[in-house]
Design a protein around this motif. Sequence first.
Motif, PDB file in Angstrom:
ATOM      1  N   LEU A 136       4.984 -13.675  -9.493  1.00 25.44           N
ATOM      2  CA  LEU A 136       4.107 -12.640 -10.210  1.00 25.44           C
ATOM      3  C   LEU A 136       2.832 -12.223  -8.985  1.00 25.44           C
ATOM      4  CD1 LEU A 136       3.487 -10.279 -12.285  1.00 25.44           C
ATOM      5  CD2 LEU A 136       2.374 -12.162 -13.543  1.00 25.44           C
ATOM      6  N   ILE A 137       2.511 -13.508  -8.825  1.00 29.55           N
ATOM      7  CA  ILE A 137       1.006 -13.458  -7.859  1.00 29.55           C
ATOM      8  C   ILE A 137       1.498 -13.030  -6.487  1.00 29.55           C
ATOM      9  CG2 ILE A 137      -0.427 -15.106  -6.723  1.00 29.55           C
ATOM     10  CD1 ILE A 137      -0.501 -16.667  -9.240  1.00 29.55           C
ATOM     11  N   LEU A 138       2.489 -13.422  -6.014  1.00 26.73           N
ATOM     12  CA  LEU A 138       3.318 -12.815  -4.796  1.00 26.73           C
ATOM     13  C   LEU A 138       3.328 -11.292  -4.765  1.00 26.73           C
ATOM     14  CD1 LEU A 138       4.045 -13.669  -1.917  1.00 26.73           C
ATOM     15  CD2 LEU A 138       6.415 -14.073  -2.767  1.00 26.73           C
ATOM     16  N   GLY A 139       3.739 -10.930  -5.883  1.00 25.10           N
ATOM     17  CA  GLY A 139       4.390  -9.629  -5.979  1.00 25.10           C
ATOM     18  C   GLY A 139       2.817  -8.587  -5.883  1.00 25.10           C
ATOM     19  N   ALA A 140       1.974  -9.350  -6.781  1.00 27.58           N
ATOM     20  CA  ALA A 140       0.872  -8.535  -6.970  1.00 27.58           C
ATOM     21  C   ALA A 140      -0.086  -8.416  -5.451  1.00 27.58           C
ATOM     22  CB  ALA A 140      -0.178  -9.218  -8.078  1.00 27.58           C
ATOM     23  N   LEU A 141      -0.082  -9.614  -4.662  1.00 26.34           N
ATOM     24  CA  LEU A 141      -0.550  -9.614  -3.413  1.00 26.34           C
ATOM     25  C   LEU A 141       0.069  -8.734  -2.442  1.00 26.34           C
ATOM     26  CD1 LEU A 141      -1.058 -13.582  -2.908  1.00 26.34           C
ATOM     27  CD2 LEU A 141      -3.021 -11.783  -3.652  1.00 26.34           C
ATOM     28  N   VAL A 142       1.547  -8.482  -2.648  1.00 27.34           N
ATOM     29  CA  VAL A 142       2.004  -7.587  -1.521  1.00 27.34           C
ATOM     30  C   VAL A 142       1.920  -6.333  -1.869  1.00 27.34           C
ATOM     31  CG1 VAL A 142       4.370  -6.924  -0.779  1.00 27.34           C
ATOM     32  CG2 VAL A 142       3.940  -9.266  -1.066  1.00 27.34           C
ATOM     33  N   GLY A 143       2.035  -5.932  -3.373  1.00 32.82           N
ATOM     34  CA  GLY A 143       1.490  -4.725  -3.988  1.00 32.82           C
ATOM     35  C   GLY A 143       0.247  -4.091  -3.470  1.00 32.82           C
ATOM     36  N   SER A 144      -0.667  -5.018  -3.636  1.00 30.84           N
ATOM     37  CA  SER A 144      -1.981  -4.692  -3.500  1.00 30.84           C
ATOM     38  C   SER A 144      -2.106  -4.538  -2.050  1.00 30.84           C
ATOM     39  CB  SER A 144      -2.918  -5.816  -3.858  1.00 30.84           C
ATOM     40  OG  SER A 144      -2.984  -6.092  -5.145  1.00 30.84           O
ATOM     41  N   ALA A 145      -1.630  -5.242  -1.146  1.00 30.20           N
ATOM     42  CA  ALA A 145      -1.829  -5.079   0.496  1.00 30.20           C
ATOM     43  C   ALA A 145      -0.933  -3.813   0.775  1.00 30.20           C
ATOM     44  CB  ALA A 145      -0.868  -6.186   1.132  1.00 30.20           C
ATOM     45  N   TRP A 146       0.033  -3.372   0.307  1.00 33.78           N
ATOM     46  CA  TRP A 146       0.917  -2.039   0.522  1.00 33.78           C
ATOM     47  C   TRP A 146      -0.204  -0.857   0.000  1.00 33.78           C
ATOM     48  CZ3 TRP A 146       2.584   1.873  -2.545  1.00 33.78           C
ATOM     49  CH2 TRP A 146       3.535   2.851  -2.099  1.00 33.78           C
ATOM     50  N   LEU A 147      -0.644  -1.108  -1.384  1.00 33.63           N
ATOM     51  CA  LEU A 147      -1.601   0.164  -1.673  1.00 33.63           C
ATOM     52  C   LEU A 147      -2.759   0.438  -0.784  1.00 33.63           C
ATOM     53  CD1 LEU A 147      -1.247  -0.647  -5.639  1.00 33.63           C
ATOM     54  CD2 LEU A 147      -0.111   1.367  -4.294  1.00 33.63           C
ATOM     55  N   LEU A 148      -3.324  -0.860  -0.492  1.00 34.26           N
ATOM     56  CA  LEU A 148      -4.548  -1.016   0.639  1.00 34.26           C
ATOM     57  C   LEU A 148      -4.371  -0.098   1.699  1.00 34.26           C
ATOM     58  CD1 LEU A 148      -7.508  -1.480   1.058  1.00 34.26           C
ATOM     59  CD2 LEU A 148      -6.600  -4.055   1.990  1.00 34.26           C
ATOM     60  N   LEU A 149      -3.113  -0.566   2.574  1.00 38.29           N
ATOM     61  CA  LEU A 149      -2.630   0.185   3.623  1.00 38.29           C
ATOM     62  C   LEU A 149      -2.272   1.768   3.253  1.00 38.29           C
ATOM     63  CD1 LEU A 149      -0.200  -2.734   5.068  1.00 38.29           C
ATOM     64  CD2 LEU A 149      -2.311  -1.753   5.822  1.00 38.29           C
ATOM     65  N   ARG A 150      -1.798   2.088   2.311  1.00 40.98           N
ATOM     66  CA  ARG A 150      -1.393   3.479   1.882  1.00 40.98           C
ATOM     67  C   ARG A 150      -2.717   4.153   1.550  1.00 40.98           C
ATOM     68  NH1 ARG A 150       3.118   6.139   2.514  1.00 40.98           N
ATOM     69  NH2 ARG A 150       2.690   7.515   0.688  1.00 40.98           N
ATOM     70  N   ALA A 151      -3.689   3.660   1.003  1.00 45.74           N
ATOM     71  CA  ALA A 151      -5.046   4.251   0.837  1.00 45.74           C
ATOM     72  C   ALA A 151      -5.855   4.340   2.166  1.00 45.74           C
ATOM     73  CB  ALA A 151      -5.840   3.361  -0.188  1.00 45.74           C
ATOM     74  N   LEU A 152      -5.770   3.438   3.118  1.00 47.71           N
ATOM     75  CA  LEU A 152      -6.196   3.586   4.457  1.00 47.71           C
ATOM     76  C   LEU A 152      -5.659   4.513   5.277  1.00 47.71           C
ATOM     77  CD1 LEU A 152      -6.668  -0.180   5.287  1.00 47.71           C
ATOM     78  CD2 LEU A 152      -8.645   1.448   5.116  1.00 47.71           C
ATOM     79  N   GLN A 153      -4.525   4.811   5.100  1.00 51.91           N
ATOM     80  CA  GLN A 153      -3.554   6.013   5.874  1.00 51.91           C
ATOM     81  C   GLN A 153      -4.326   7.369   5.456  1.00 51.91           C
ATOM     82  OE1 GLN A 153       0.346   5.090   5.513  1.00 51.91           O
ATOM     83  NE2 GLN A 153       0.280   3.240   7.022  1.00 51.91           N
ATOM     84  N   ARG A 154      -4.412   7.315   4.068  1.00 49.31           N
ATOM     85  CA  ARG A 154      -4.667   8.627   3.534  1.00 49.31           C
ATOM     86  C   ARG A 154      -6.272   8.854   3.458  1.00 49.31           C
ATOM     87  NH1 ARG A 154      -0.229   9.203  -1.636  1.00 49.31           N
ATOM     88  NH2 ARG A 154       1.704   8.937  -0.024  1.00 49.31           N
ATOM     89  N   SER A 155      -7.004   7.987   3.332  1.00 49.33           N
ATOM     90  CA  SER A 155      -8.421   8.260   2.810  1.00 49.33           C
ATOM     91  C   SER A 155      -9.313   7.756   4.330  1.00 49.33           C
ATOM     92  CB  SER A 155      -8.993   7.338   2.004  1.00 49.33           C
ATOM     93  OG  SER A 155     -10.414   7.247   1.855  1.00 49.33           O
ATOM     94  N   GLU A 156      -9.816   9.044   5.116  1.00 51.28           N
ATOM     95  CA  GLU A 156     -10.451   8.823   5.930  1.00 51.28           C
ATOM     96  C   GLU A 156     -11.847   8.239   5.849  1.00 51.28           C
ATOM     97  OE1 GLU A 156     -12.541  11.888   9.478  1.00 51.28           O
ATOM     98  OE2 GLU A 156     -11.268  12.627   8.356  1.00 51.28           O
TER      99      GLU A 156
END
Length: 397
Positions: free
Chosen positions: A219-239
């Motif tokens: 669960l912790i690993l999934g949360a870390l991977v998911g958070s990293a993915w969401l952060l990357l997506r946010a960085l791509q979309r948010s100037e």
Amino acid sequence: MPEIVFEWEGLDQQGRLVRGEARAAGDLQVRASLRRQGITVNRVKQQAIRAGRPIRGKDIAIFTRQFATLMGAGVPLLQAFDILSRSSPKPALSRLLSAIRNDLATGTTLQAAFRKQPLYFDKLYCNLVAAGESAGILDQLLGRLASYLEKTEAMKSKIKSALMYPSTVLLVAFLVSAALMVFVVPSFKQVFASFDAELPGPTLLVMAISDLLVRYGWLILGALVGSAWLLLRALQRSEPMQVRLDQLLLALPIFGMLVQKSCVARWARTLSAMFAAGVPLVEALDSVGGACGNAVYASATQQIRREISTGQGLSAAMANAKVFPAMLLQMCAIGEESGAIDSMLGKAAEVYEAEVDDMLSGLASLIEPVIIVLLGLVIGSIVVAMYLPIFKLGQVV
């Protein structure tokens, strides 16, 4: 003529919707073949380039150098793409070149054919090709473009190589620590249960972390991977987030200086290439900002572009941006006075590229002992925490 795959859609003689794929040299050939089969064609689309190893910046640099060589040798344009597509070791690149060749065969200009593939040919690339076509010096500009891409890829490769060792060691340290926590510490816990004695604080802390990882590790690993993915997506979309992150990178004590010099070197190298190609300054700056790979410098470049549009000089506008080092400002001022901005920018790029190489070499020698010490502290702390109760038990006995 090389064949490429097309996806088609149409109506058969009974009026039913039919779809399929066809391999041909062009969409006109596909349409003619379908009409002979009694199919009314609604749509013919070139199949998206996929499968095989992806096309990387290094592949585009090699293609550009080969293309420049063929153009310099007087090989006709269509024949050059035939040669390059057949000789390419990557199927994806071969299909890309075949698609461009097909566009050229239908009368599309070279720069327009490149602009249809923005994933592989950016605005800078297309603008330089357009300048070469209009001035009749395509072979010369392709040679300059190839040199620019080769130097850019060489710098990226050096940075990746410098980061490879510490990244690998940190990954190994994480895996070893996780293995100790999940497999080794629980075994010690069973032994300690028979001691019937109070355990030291460090041992209790390590055991608590171990229990957490054993119960909720996935669960912790999934949360870390998911958070990293969401952060990357946010960085791509948010100037604003990209600007903030790049500002933080530039503010780092040692790595910030490396990022700054790398961005300045790419900025100067890109603008030098555009100037040498005869591209107007305002149009050149429109392409330069995105080539830096840093939102702070991209924003500064847009500010410079606006000021130059109102009559401001290049060096003065760069000084107002307050993100460029003094040496680059002075060299640009000298270039403006002497009418050799492209040459001065090229020399400045060489200086900063050399400084980046020196910093990378120094960081590599500095990071190795630091990471080894950190690795020893992390794993050593776990081991010592597990053996503390045994040491205390030995003292009691």
